[in-house]
Design an enzyme around this catalytic site. Structure first.
Site, PDB file in Angstrom:
ATOM      1  CG  ASN A  90      -1.815   1.127   1.362  1.00 36.27           C
ATOM      2  OD1 ASN A  90      -1.760   2.057   0.550  1.00 36.27           O
ATOM      3  ND2 ASN A  90      -2.669   1.111   2.370  1.00 36.27           N
TER       4      ASN A  90
ATOM      5  NE  ARG B 115      -6.029   1.844  -0.044  1.00 37.26           N
ATOM      6  CZ  ARG B 115      -5.946   2.963   0.664  1.00 37.26           C
ATOM      7  NH1 ARG B 115      -4.826   3.297   1.273  1.00 37.26           N
ATOM      8  NH2 ARG B 115      -6.989   3.752   0.755  1.00 37.26           N
TER       9      ARG B 115
ATOM     10  CG  HIS C  38     -11.865   4.441   3.255  1.00 35.58           C
ATOM     11  ND1 HIS C  38     -12.416   5.564   3.841  1.00 35.58           N
ATOM     12  CD2 HIS C  38     -10.533   4.535   3.445  1.00 35.58           C
ATOM     13  CE1 HIS C  38     -11.461   6.290   4.370  1.00 35.58           C
ATOM     14  NE2 HIS C  38     -10.297   5.685   4.140  1.00 35.58           N
TER      15      HIS C  38
ATOM     16  NE  ARG D 253      -7.848  13.417   2.534  1.00 38.92           N
ATOM     17  CZ  ARG D 253      -7.789  12.093   2.688  1.00 38.92           C
ATOM     18  NH1 ARG D 253      -8.793  11.450   3.269  1.00 38.92           N
ATOM     19  NH2 ARG D 253      -6.757  11.419   2.251  1.00 38.92           N
TER      20      ARG D 253
END
Ligand code: ADP
Length: 399
Positions: free
Chosen positions: A12, A91, A180, A241
């Site tokens: 990842n 990923r 996700h 964020r």
């Protein structure tokens, strides 16, 4: 590890980090897990856990993904894990409409991921760095891309379109893709097992709450809405964020002298829990701040819970019938005060908390945290790496 055991190396890659794991795709056992951080910087380093023992080493100053993967290959070989390796699973954050499921990586797939990189400028190029480094290190192993967006490709158009001129969608692909996906899929599947129902008949709302956070409405096992948008910036209040804001704010900032780059940095890296609290993006620090009466922390905490509860309430519309609400991710799995607050906000829908079960559901334990009279609420530890390992093993076998 026994000699016949097979493993998948799961990678990842972030822009300056690399999370990795060597996993048995059947049992989910992790032979090796770790993280390389600060890649490209002077303090680039790698840490890992093997046979229950944690270790850390510095990489050469400025060491990047390639150096981290070379180190990892040595580590894997030194401990004989390479003999059981059957595939590498990557990923990949953005698959857009092009990739609706996991694929074996070939040149066409690499070109495809490159072609949609404009929709994930921070993530896809980093994911590709990982692919190239792994291809060099393991030229004989099948490499598989597992897309974070793929699970959400079942959203109907009224959920994925923005109310913008249609032309922007057809020309640039501006629409909601979500993220996700592997985590939402995994916990929805686990919830179906707990409920004793086939996934195809299960309706759940899944809240993945980590540094990045998103909610997903899963109807009959398929994603029908999710809170992240074209990029992971939309939706919930996150670590750094902003989540949802009035779209005219960037323009307002621009007229006040902020460059597009600065606006981007503010919204992605300086907002959320960090921006509101002025304290930290880390939920544990926010909770501590709340205990000490820190005003910024208290506001950040309440905004996080309030926005989350509003999204959950909104997903009653696409689902109509909800079998379970699921909390996952570092915050969802561990923060019992947050879960309590969110359930208080949802009490109007009949949600009631089993306080003791809620306190006990920590770390890898999970469990049901609602009372028998309440709609069901579960805490389920996520395992995105295992999903990636399973997908990679299946494609490697068939391919
Ligand atoms: P990532 O998105 O980086 O994978 P994680 O899923 O690991 O993130 O979640 C990280 C978040 O989980 C951090 O905000 C951290 O503070 C929070 N967290 C971890 N443990 C706890 C805990 N015991 N209580 C509250 N929050 C926690």
């Amino acid at each position: 590890m026994n000699n016949s055991q097979s493993f998948v190396l799961v990678l990842n890659c972030g822009s300056s980090s690399l999370k990795f794991a060597v996993i048995d795709p059947v049992s989910g056992d992790e032979a090796l897990t770790g993280l390389a951080e600060c890649l490209g910087n002077l303090d680039a380093r790698i840490s890992w856990k093997l046979d229950g023992k944690k270790s850390e080493e510095a990489l050469a100053p400025g060491g990047a993904h390639r150096e981290a993967i070379e180190f990892l290959v040595d580590l894997i070989q030194k401990h004989g894990l390479d003999k059981g390796l059957i595939a590498v699973g990557h990923r990949v954050v953005q698959g857009a409409e092009r990739f609706t499921k996991s694929v074996l990586i070939d040149k066409e797939v690499v070109d495809g991921i490159k072609a949609i990189s404009n929709l994930a400028i921070l993530h896809n190029p980093a994911n590709l760095m990982g692919v190239h480094a792994a291809q060099r290190a393991f030229p004989k192993l099948p490499q598989v891309a597992v897309f974070d967006t793929a699970f959400h490709q079942t959203m109907p158009d009224h959920a994925y379109m923005y109310a913008l001129p249609k032309d922007l969608y057809t020309r640039y692909g501006i629409r909601r893709y979500g993220a996700h996906g592997t985590s939402h899929f995994y916990v929805a599947s686990e919830a179906a097992c707990i409920l004793g129902k086939p996934l195809e008949e299960t309706n759940v709302i899944t809240a993945h709450l980590g540094n990045g956070a998103s909610v997903c409405a899963v109807k009959n096992g398929k994603s029908v809405d999710t809170s992240m948008g074209m990029t992971p910036l939309e939706g919930l209040v996150m670590g750094t964020r902003s989540g949802d804001i009035d779209p005219s704010i960037p323009d307002f900032l621009a007229t006040n002298g902020y460059s597009p780059q600065e606006v981007n940095t503010i919204l992605n890296r300086q907002s959320g829990l960090l921006g509101i609290s002025g304290l930290s993006n880390d939920f544990r620090t926010i909770l501590k701040g709340c205990d000490e009466g820190h005003k910024g922390a208290l506001l950040a905490y309440e905004m996080f819970c309030y926005r989350l509860a509003k999204y959950i309430a909104g997903y009653m519309i696409p689902l109509q019938r909800i079998d379970a609400l699921v909390f996952t991710g570092g915050i969802g799995e561990n923060s019992f005060p947050m879960r309590k607050r969110v359930m208080e906000l949802l009490a109007v829908f009949g949600y009631q908390l089993d306080e003791e079960a809620n306190r006990k559901a920590m770390g890898s334990t999970g469990g049901q945290i609602s009372t028998p009279d309440s709609p069901m609420v579960l805490v389920i530890p996520t395992n995105e790496e295992w999903v990636i390992a399973k997908e990679a093993a299946a494609l490697a076998k068939n391919g």
